[in-house]
Design an enzyme around this catalytic site. Structure first.
Site, short mmCIF file in Angstrom:
data_model
loop_
_atom_site.label_atom_id
_atom_site.label_comp_id
_atom_site.label_asym_id
_atom_site.label_seq_id
_atom_site.Cartn_x
_atom_site.Cartn_y
_atom_site.Cartn_z
N ASP A 38 0.84 -1.21 0.00
CA ASP A 38 0.00 0.00 0.00
C ASP A 38 0.87 1.26 0.00
OD1 ASP A 38 -2.29 1.50 0.02
OD2 ASP A 38 -2.79 1.12 2.11
N GLY A 39 0.36 2.32 -0.60
CA GLY A 39 1.02 3.63 -0.52
C GLY A 39 1.69 4.08 -1.81
N HIS A 98 2.97 3.62 -8.97
CA HIS A 98 2.76 2.20 -9.26
C HIS A 98 3.98 1.60 -9.96
CE1 HIS A 98 -1.21 2.35 -7.72
NE2 HIS A 98 -1.71 3.11 -8.68
N TRP A 137 2.99 7.88 -2.20
CA TRP A 137 4.43 8.05 -2.47
C TRP A 137 4.61 9.04 -3.61
CZ3 TRP A 137 7.56 7.58 -6.69
CH2 TRP A 137 8.95 7.47 -6.46
N ARG A 189 -11.49 1.61 -9.59
CA ARG A 189 -10.64 2.79 -9.71
C ARG A 189 -10.79 3.43 -11.10
NH1 ARG A 189 -5.05 2.41 -6.27
NH2 ARG A 189 -6.08 1.86 -4.34
N SER A 215 -7.03 -5.71 -5.97
CA SER A 215 -8.20 -6.32 -5.31
C SER A 215 -9.42 -6.26 -6.24
CB SER A 215 -8.51 -5.58 -4.01
OG SER A 215 -9.01 -4.29 -4.30
N ASN A 234 -10.47 -2.87 -6.54
CA ASN A 234 -9.64 -1.98 -7.38
C ASN A 234 -10.18 -1.82 -8.80
OD1 ASN A 234 -6.44 -2.94 -5.89
ND2 ASN A 234 -7.82 -1.27 -5.37
C1 FPP Z 1 -1.71 0.30 -3.33
O1 FPP Z 1 -1.31 1.63 -3.49
C2 FPP Z 1 -1.20 -0.52 -4.39
C3 FPP Z 1 -1.96 -1.08 -5.37
C4 FPP Z 1 -3.42 -0.90 -5.45
C5 FPP Z 1 -1.39 -1.90 -6.43
C6 FPP Z 1 -0.12 -2.63 -6.12
C7 FPP Z 1 0.60 -2.80 -7.40
C8 FPP Z 1 1.93 -2.74 -7.60
C9 FPP Z 1 2.88 -2.69 -6.47
C10 FPP Z 1 2.53 -2.75 -8.95
C11 FPP Z 1 2.16 -3.86 -9.86
C12 FPP Z 1 2.30 -5.23 -9.30
C13 FPP Z 1 2.96 -6.24 -9.89
C14 FPP Z 1 2.90 -7.62 -9.31
C15 FPP Z 1 3.77 -6.07 -11.09
P1 FPP Z 1 -2.43 2.72 -3.60
O2 FPP Z 1 -2.59 3.09 -5.02
O3 FPP Z 1 -3.69 2.28 -2.94
O4 FPP Z 1 -1.74 3.87 -2.79
P2 FPP Z 1 -2.46 5.00 -1.94
O5 FPP Z 1 -3.22 4.31 -0.83
O6 FPP Z 1 -1.30 5.79 -1.43
O7 FPP Z 1 -3.35 5.77 -2.87
#
Ligand code: FPP
Length: 241
Positions: free
Chosen positions: A21-22, A38, A26, A72, A66, A69
């Site tokens: 998460d984050g 991402h 970031w 989004r 998820s 997601n």
């Molecule tokens: C949460 O951050 C992260 C996600 C919803 C996606 C995770 C995906 C990756 C790390 C990259 C792709 C994965 C692979 C396996 C190649 P957020 O967007 O919810 O962050 P925020 O809470 O700060 O908005």
């Protein structure tokens, strides 16, 4: 149910499950588009997979996308799917070199056909690897997984292949997407949020939880090492005194 690390007070947990998460925060903190967060997050995945293997983790499950997601912004979903496509293409050599087996869990039928095909291929190509299993939860929701398991078990009973009296933890666990994977010993969520967000709800029954303030793109092997140290200082009692 996996109780295997019960007495392993100074060992690496067998199975670590991470809620990455984050990424968005970031990027926003740096005045950058979320997509870049991402992208950096995907780079962190590569580093952490390698690090986890070096630390002796046998199963690493990452929450990449998820079922929620899908709601989004369309562009953000496209970005995440693009990163997954790239990951599947670019990492096969590295994954093979590291002897890592890959498994995907989730409502995979919701993914684009080319991604589904790449997933099948990478799962088949890495099936025999045994240094670590990397389980990627994508289009995943624990409630959906549990409902699908309930339907499978009901189907078995209806067909006369299983009697109601024989439904136990093992039968139910075997109907989940994670059927070949022991339950997580440790769940880590990055970015300071303290929620489970529909992740592995059945499987985390006896897991320890660790909430890290680090945003996922900054997360690395060193953080994981510290978390494992913390895990080893805890006493897991599984409900016993
Ligand atoms: C949460 O951050 C992260 C996600 C919803 C996606 C995770 C995906 C990756 C790390 C990259 C792709 C994965 C692979 C396996 C190649 P957020 O967007 O919810 O962050 P925020 O809470 O700060 O908005």
């Amino acid at each position: 149910m996996n109780l295997s690390s019960k007495d392993n007070k100074s060992k690496t947990p067998q199975h670590i499950a991470i809620i990455m998460d984050g990424n968005g925060r970031w990027a926003t903190k740096r005045g950058l588009p979320r997509a870049l967060g991402h992208k950096k997050g995907a780079e962190a995945v590569e580093e952490v997979v390698k690090g986890a293997k070096e630390l002796g983790v046998k199963y690493l499950t990452l929450y990449a996308f998820s079922t929620e997601n899908w709601n989004r912004d369309e562009d953000e979903v496209k970005t995440l799917m693009g990163l997954l496509r790239e990951y599947l293409k670019r990492n096969l050599i590295e994954i093979q070199k590291n002897n890592v087996k890959i498994k995907f869990i989730g409502e995979l039928y919701m993914l684009d056909k080319d991604i589904q095909d790449s997933i099948k291929k990478i799962e088949a190509d890495t099936e025999k690897n045994d240094a670590m299993t990397l389980c990627i939860a994508i289009s995943y929701g624990a409630r959906q997984e549990i409902l699908s398991a309930v339907k499978k078990v009901v189907g078995l009973v209806k067909r006369g292949d299983l009697s109601e009296a024989d439904i136990d933890n093992k039968v139910f666990s075997d109907a989940l997407y994670t059927r070949d994977i022991p339950d997580p010993d440790l769940v880590v969520r990055t970015s300071g949020e303290q929620r489970i967000s529909n992740y592995l709800l059945w499987q985390v029954a006896y897991a320890e939880f660790y909430f890290s303030d680090v945003f996922w793109p900054d997360f690395n092997k060193k953080h994981l090492e510290k978390i494992i140290e913390d895990f080893n200082s805890r006493e897991r009692r599984y409900g016993k005194s």
